[in-house]
Design an enzyme around this catalytic site. Structure first.
Site, PDB file in Angstrom:
ATOM      1  N   LEU A  53      43.379  44.149  56.496  1.00 11.23           N
ATOM      2  CA  LEU A  53      43.993  45.162  55.970  1.00 11.23           C
ATOM      3  C   LEU A  53      43.728  45.768  54.891  1.00 11.23           C
ATOM      4  O   LEU A  53      43.206  45.406  53.936  1.00 11.23           O
ATOM      5  CB  LEU A  53      45.601  44.388  55.813  1.00 11.23           C
ATOM      6  CG  LEU A  53      46.035  43.622  57.063  1.00 11.23           C
ATOM      7  CD1 LEU A  53      47.313  43.112  56.415  1.00 11.23           C
ATOM      8  CD2 LEU A  53      46.528  44.658  58.118  1.00 11.23           C
ATOM      9  N   ASP A  54      44.329  47.234  54.477  1.00 13.81           N
ATOM     10  CA  ASP A  54      44.054  47.952  53.572  1.00 13.81           C
ATOM     11  C   ASP A  54      44.427  46.941  52.337  1.00 13.81           C
ATOM     12  O   ASP A  54      45.521  46.312  52.563  1.00 13.81           O
ATOM     13  CB  ASP A  54      44.879  49.208  53.209  1.00 13.81           C
ATOM     14  CG  ASP A  54      44.108  50.271  54.623  1.00 13.81           C
ATOM     15  OD1 ASP A  54      43.029  49.943  54.989  1.00 13.81           O
ATOM     16  OD2 ASP A  54      44.848  51.235  54.889  1.00 13.81           O
ATOM     17  N   ARG A  55      44.028  47.260  50.965  1.00 11.54           N
ATOM     18  CA  ARG A  55      44.281  46.680  49.944  1.00 11.54           C
ATOM     19  C   ARG A  55      46.091  46.694  49.421  1.00 11.54           C
ATOM     20  O   ARG A  55      46.474  45.765  49.156  1.00 11.54           O
ATOM     21  CB  ARG A  55      43.684  47.115  48.719  1.00 11.54           C
ATOM     22  CG  ARG A  55      44.015  46.623  47.274  1.00 11.54           C
ATOM     23  CD  ARG A  55      43.031  47.268  46.251  1.00 11.54           C
ATOM     24  NE  ARG A  55      43.552  46.759  44.967  1.00 11.54           N
ATOM     25  CZ  ARG A  55      43.105  45.566  44.332  1.00 11.54           C
ATOM     26  NH1 ARG A  55      42.482  44.909  45.001  1.00 11.54           N
ATOM     27  NH2 ARG A  55      43.690  45.363  43.305  1.00 11.54           N
ATOM     28  N   THR A  57      48.212  47.429  51.526  1.00 12.18           N
ATOM     29  CA  THR A  57      49.147  47.038  52.675  1.00 12.18           C
ATOM     30  C   THR A  57      49.266  45.476  52.743  1.00 12.18           C
ATOM     31  O   THR A  57      48.447  44.636  52.458  1.00 12.18           O
ATOM     32  CB  THR A  57      48.599  47.141  54.208  1.00 12.18           C
ATOM     33  OG1 THR A  57      48.143  48.802  54.230  1.00 12.18           O
ATOM     34  CG2 THR A  57      49.294  47.005  55.548  1.00 12.18           C
ATOM     35  N   ARG A 151      48.402  55.509  58.234  1.00 12.50           N
ATOM     36  CA  ARG A 151      48.879  56.574  57.175  1.00 12.50           C
ATOM     37  C   ARG A 151      48.274  57.968  57.536  1.00 12.50           C
ATOM     38  O   ARG A 151      49.044  58.927  57.134  1.00 12.50           O
ATOM     39  CB  ARG A 151      47.977  56.043  56.099  1.00 12.50           C
ATOM     40  CG  ARG A 151      48.239  54.570  55.390  1.00 12.50           C
ATOM     41  CD  ARG A 151      47.504  53.896  54.725  1.00 12.50           C
ATOM     42  NE  ARG A 151      47.311  54.337  53.088  1.00 12.50           N
ATOM     43  CZ  ARG A 151      46.477  54.117  52.432  1.00 12.50           C
ATOM     44  NH1 ARG A 151      45.681  53.196  52.572  1.00 12.50           N
ATOM     45  NH2 ARG A 151      46.547  54.682  51.417  1.00 12.50           N
TER      46      ARG A 151
END
Length: 227
Positions: A53-55, A57, A151
């Site tokens: 996951l993105d940092r 998120t 996003r």
């Protein structure tokens, strides 16, 4: 930071990743502690990262306990057999109950992703759960797994995710939210052990709910009904 285990069996862990923590070591001379290393240290054994996951998120993320389980789950992701659901609070309101984004995506020289006719095929489904004066809460299901896909697709549609520091019109973070209001709420997949279906859910954390209140969404019926 205390690890929160959502599910565990002999093949895997499903963890609740907080916003602001990397799944794997980040860049820089002194990277911050990542979830993979914290889990390996707590378990006293090697762990395999199944997906990321993105940092910024939060939400459910899978780690394998052995190479065979890692290989199985990685192929499930590669073949799009994983069902992933996110909650996204966006600039709005959103005037349709549901929709699909199919714009192709590619990475540009800056490291940002964007819509481009020459990009890779990408598909994101969404459902509108709640609207308020300046925003909306969506359930989002990415069918492909491009970097920053949710996003970028939402920003391209004119509904950037609140709290986004990279995508969306300035000033950023979008809407002034103190964190990215994107949360991995559910993942369903075949078990590497017996092939049965597992579904792991991860409720929206308090910092997500607090940020919603700050940006003006004080009455979110969908989230209230989940409690």
């Amino acid at each position: 930071m205390t690890l929160r285990v959502l599910w565990e069996n002999s093949d895997l862990w499903a963890l609740d990743k907080p916003a602001g923590q990397d799944v794997v070591p980040g860049r820089g001379p002194v990277p911050a502690p990542c979830l993979r290393d914290e889990l390996a240290r707590a378990a006293g054994r090697p762990v395999w990262v199944v997906h990321r996951l993105d940092r910024d998120t939060s939400g459910v993320v899978l780690f394998a306990k052995n190479a065979d389980a890692h290989r199985f789950l990685s192929l499930e992701f590669e073949n799009r057999r994983m069902e992933k659901e996110y909650l996204a609070a966006v600039r709005g309101p959103v005037d349709v109950p549901r929709g699909i984004f199919r714009e192709p995506l590619r990475q540009f020289g800056s490291g940002r992703m964007g819509v481009d006719p020459e990009g890779k095929p990408s598909e994101t489904h969404f459902e509108t759960l709640d609207n308020w004066t300046t925003g909306a809460l969506l359930r989002v299901k990415p069918l492909s797994g491009r970097r920053h896909q949710i996003r970028v697709h939402l920003n391209h549609a004119g509904h950037p995710v609140l709290g986004d520091r990279l995508y969306g019109p300035p000033p950023r973070p979008v809407g002034g939210a103190v964190r990215l209001l994107l949360h991995a709420a559910r993942i369903a997949f075949r078990s590497p052990g017996n092939g049965g279906t597992l579904a792991v859910e991860c409720p929206a954390p308090e910092d997500f709910l607090d940020a919603l209140r700050i940006v003006g969404a004080t009455e979110i019926s969908y989230l209230k009904n989940q409690s």
